[in-house]
Design an enzyme around this catalytic site. Structure first.
Site, PDB file in Angstrom:
ATOM      1  N   TYR A 110       0.837  -1.199   0.000  1.00 12.80           N
ATOM      2  CA  TYR A 110       0.000   0.000   0.000  1.00 12.80           C
ATOM      3  C   TYR A 110       0.872   1.249   0.000  1.00 12.80           C
ATOM      4  O   TYR A 110       1.974   1.248   0.568  1.00 12.80           O
ATOM      5  CB  TYR A 110      -0.880   0.046   1.248  1.00 12.80           C
ATOM      6  CG  TYR A 110      -2.013  -0.944   1.285  1.00 12.80           C
ATOM      7  CD1 TYR A 110      -3.259  -0.632   0.748  1.00 12.80           C
ATOM      8  CD2 TYR A 110      -1.846  -2.197   1.885  1.00 12.80           C
ATOM      9  CE1 TYR A 110      -4.312  -1.528   0.807  1.00 12.80           C
ATOM     10  CE2 TYR A 110      -2.891  -3.098   1.948  1.00 12.80           C
ATOM     11  CZ  TYR A 110      -4.124  -2.761   1.408  1.00 12.80           C
ATOM     12  OH  TYR A 110      -5.155  -3.652   1.468  1.00 12.80           O
ATOM     13  N   TYR A 149       0.139  -9.930   0.507  1.00 11.46           N
ATOM     14  CA  TYR A 149       1.160  -9.306   1.343  1.00 11.46           C
ATOM     15  C   TYR A 149       1.172  -9.946   2.729  1.00 11.46           C
ATOM     16  O   TYR A 149       0.160 -10.484   3.195  1.00 11.46           O
ATOM     17  CB  TYR A 149       0.942  -7.790   1.454  1.00 11.46           C
ATOM     18  CG  TYR A 149      -0.400  -7.354   1.998  1.00 11.46           C
ATOM     19  CD1 TYR A 149      -0.646  -7.317   3.366  1.00 11.46           C
ATOM     20  CD2 TYR A 149      -1.411  -6.959   1.138  1.00 11.46           C
ATOM     21  CE1 TYR A 149      -1.874  -6.897   3.863  1.00 11.46           C
ATOM     22  CE2 TYR A 149      -2.646  -6.540   1.618  1.00 11.46           C
ATOM     23  CZ  TYR A 149      -2.864  -6.516   2.990  1.00 11.46           C
ATOM     24  OH  TYR A 149      -4.089  -6.104   3.475  1.00 11.46           O
ATOM     25  N   ARG A 159      -2.097 -12.163   3.488  1.00  7.70           N
ATOM     26  CA  ARG A 159      -3.455 -11.842   3.091  1.00  7.70           C
ATOM     27  C   ARG A 159      -3.665 -12.177   1.624  1.00  7.70           C
ATOM     28  O   ARG A 159      -2.838 -11.852   0.772  1.00  7.70           O
ATOM     29  CB  ARG A 159      -3.752 -10.351   3.303  1.00  7.70           C
ATOM     30  CG  ARG A 159      -3.810  -9.954   4.770  1.00  7.70           C
ATOM     31  CD  ARG A 159      -5.174  -9.430   5.188  1.00  7.70           C
ATOM     32  NE  ARG A 159      -6.275 -10.254   4.772  1.00  7.70           N
ATOM     33  CZ  ARG A 159      -7.422  -9.782   4.260  1.00  7.70           C
ATOM     34  NH1 ARG A 159      -7.595  -8.490   4.126  1.00  7.70           N
ATOM     35  NH2 ARG A 159      -8.403 -10.599   3.923  1.00  7.70           N
ATOM     36  N   HIS A 162      -6.830  -8.758  -2.611  1.00 13.60           N
ATOM     37  CA  HIS A 162      -8.188  -8.240  -2.410  1.00 13.60           C
ATOM     38  C   HIS A 162      -8.228  -6.749  -2.701  1.00 13.60           C
ATOM     39  O   HIS A 162      -7.204  -6.069  -2.719  1.00 13.60           O
ATOM     40  CB  HIS A 162      -8.665  -8.493  -0.968  1.00 13.60           C
ATOM     41  CG  HIS A 162      -7.807  -7.821   0.071  1.00 13.60           C
ATOM     42  ND1 HIS A 162      -6.619  -8.350   0.509  1.00 13.60           N
ATOM     43  CD2 HIS A 162      -7.961  -6.645   0.744  1.00 13.60           C
ATOM     44  CE1 HIS A 162      -6.077  -7.546   1.415  1.00 13.60           C
ATOM     45  NE2 HIS A 162      -6.868  -6.499   1.562  1.00 13.60           N
ATOM     46  N   HIS A 164     -10.516  -3.349  -1.382  1.00 12.22           N
ATOM     47  CA  HIS A 164     -11.498  -2.806  -0.445  1.00 12.22           C
ATOM     48  C   HIS A 164     -12.518  -1.949  -1.200  1.00 12.22           C
ATOM     49  O   HIS A 164     -12.150  -1.168  -2.085  1.00 12.22           O
ATOM     50  CB  HIS A 164     -10.822  -1.930   0.608  1.00 12.22           C
ATOM     51  CG  HIS A 164      -9.852  -2.657   1.483  1.00 12.22           C
ATOM     52  ND1 HIS A 164     -10.191  -3.198   2.690  1.00 12.22           N
ATOM     53  CD2 HIS A 164      -8.530  -2.933   1.312  1.00 12.22           C
ATOM     54  CE1 HIS A 164      -9.140  -3.760   3.251  1.00 12.22           C
ATOM     55  NE2 HIS A 164      -8.110  -3.618   2.424  1.00 12.22           N
TER      56      HIS A 164
END
Length: 245
Positions: A110, A149, A159, A162, A164
């Protein structure tokens, strides 16, 4: 003198049991720190809370729904098109609703000060976008498929890839947050966020569907992901979080 019209908020039925995750889930460590430990206090919502601010097209930039065109250069990774419809519990389209997304880049990182794991940032990818649903309740984003990640929830925790999603009604108090996953991800089995959903059918509604009709030749893969606000086929919604999990 005319009698003032009484303002009434609509009332909705409950979603099926097991559709949404519990606020405290033993496998998801940070929920123990942030879930409410006292009875919730109901705050009445007055006219100002349910009618504003307006979230119309004037708030959108030219490339807000195309995350691959927000910089001078092309971002790294597999280009994808994500589209779907926002529906109410009766299957009717929800028009002119603000849909926002945020995600990691192709390397699973991110653009966030708290994300420090050794995967490179992409100078041509911010990982945030927004759009309004059209008259058929449809939204569309062009973006990059995010990478998996690591996170520190448990030993060797990763994880699944995905995106959000945040969906607004007509006011900031009318916001729902969910996550979209990709088909056949090998990390589903060890992910406590995905597995915190009690109902298997509801869990699978978080997984997008590959759509070859949306896929564009020599350009981008296509994925369908509908969001249903309530009812038998309601999407899974979560408590709003400040981190990037």
């Amino acid at each position: 003198m005319a009698t003032p019209t009484e303002f009434r908020l609509p009332r909705y039925g409950e979603d099926p049991e097991g559709t949404h995750p519990p606020l405290d889930f033993s496998g998801y460590g940070s929920t123990a720190l942030r879930h409410p430990k006292q009875d919730l206090v109901l705050l009445p919502q007055m006219l100002t809370e349910v009618t504003g601010p307006l979230l119309g097209p004037g708030r959108l930039g030219e490339h807000d729904n195309d995350l691959t065109r927000q910089h001078a250069g092309e971002p790294q990774g597999q280009r994808i098109i994500v589209t779907g419809r926002l529906l109410d519990g009766e299957g009717r389209p929800v028009r002119d609703s603000l849909v926002e997304i945020w995600q990691a880049n192709a390397g699973g990182r991110y653009r966030h000060t708290g994300d420090r794991w050794p995967s490179p940032l992409d100078p041509n990818f911010d990982g945030v976008g927004r759009t309004l649903t059209d008259s058929d309740g449809r939204y569309t984003f062009t973006t990059i498929k995010p990478g998996a990640y690591p996170w520190k929830n448990h030993d060797n925790a990763w994880r699944p890839a995905h995106i959000h999603f945040s969906v607004f009604g007509s006011a900031f108090t009318q916001r729902l947050v969910t996550q979209m996953y990709f088909p056949d991800d090998p990390l589903f089995s060890q992910d406590p966020i995905f597995n915190s959903i009690p109902d298997e059918k509801a869990r699978q509604r978080m997984v997008s569907r590959y759509d070859h009709d949306i896929t564009q030749a020599e350009w981008a893969l296509g994925f369908q992901f509908d969001i249903v606000l309530r009812g038998r086929d309601a999407s899974v919604f979560e408590e709003e979080e400040e981190d990037e999990d």
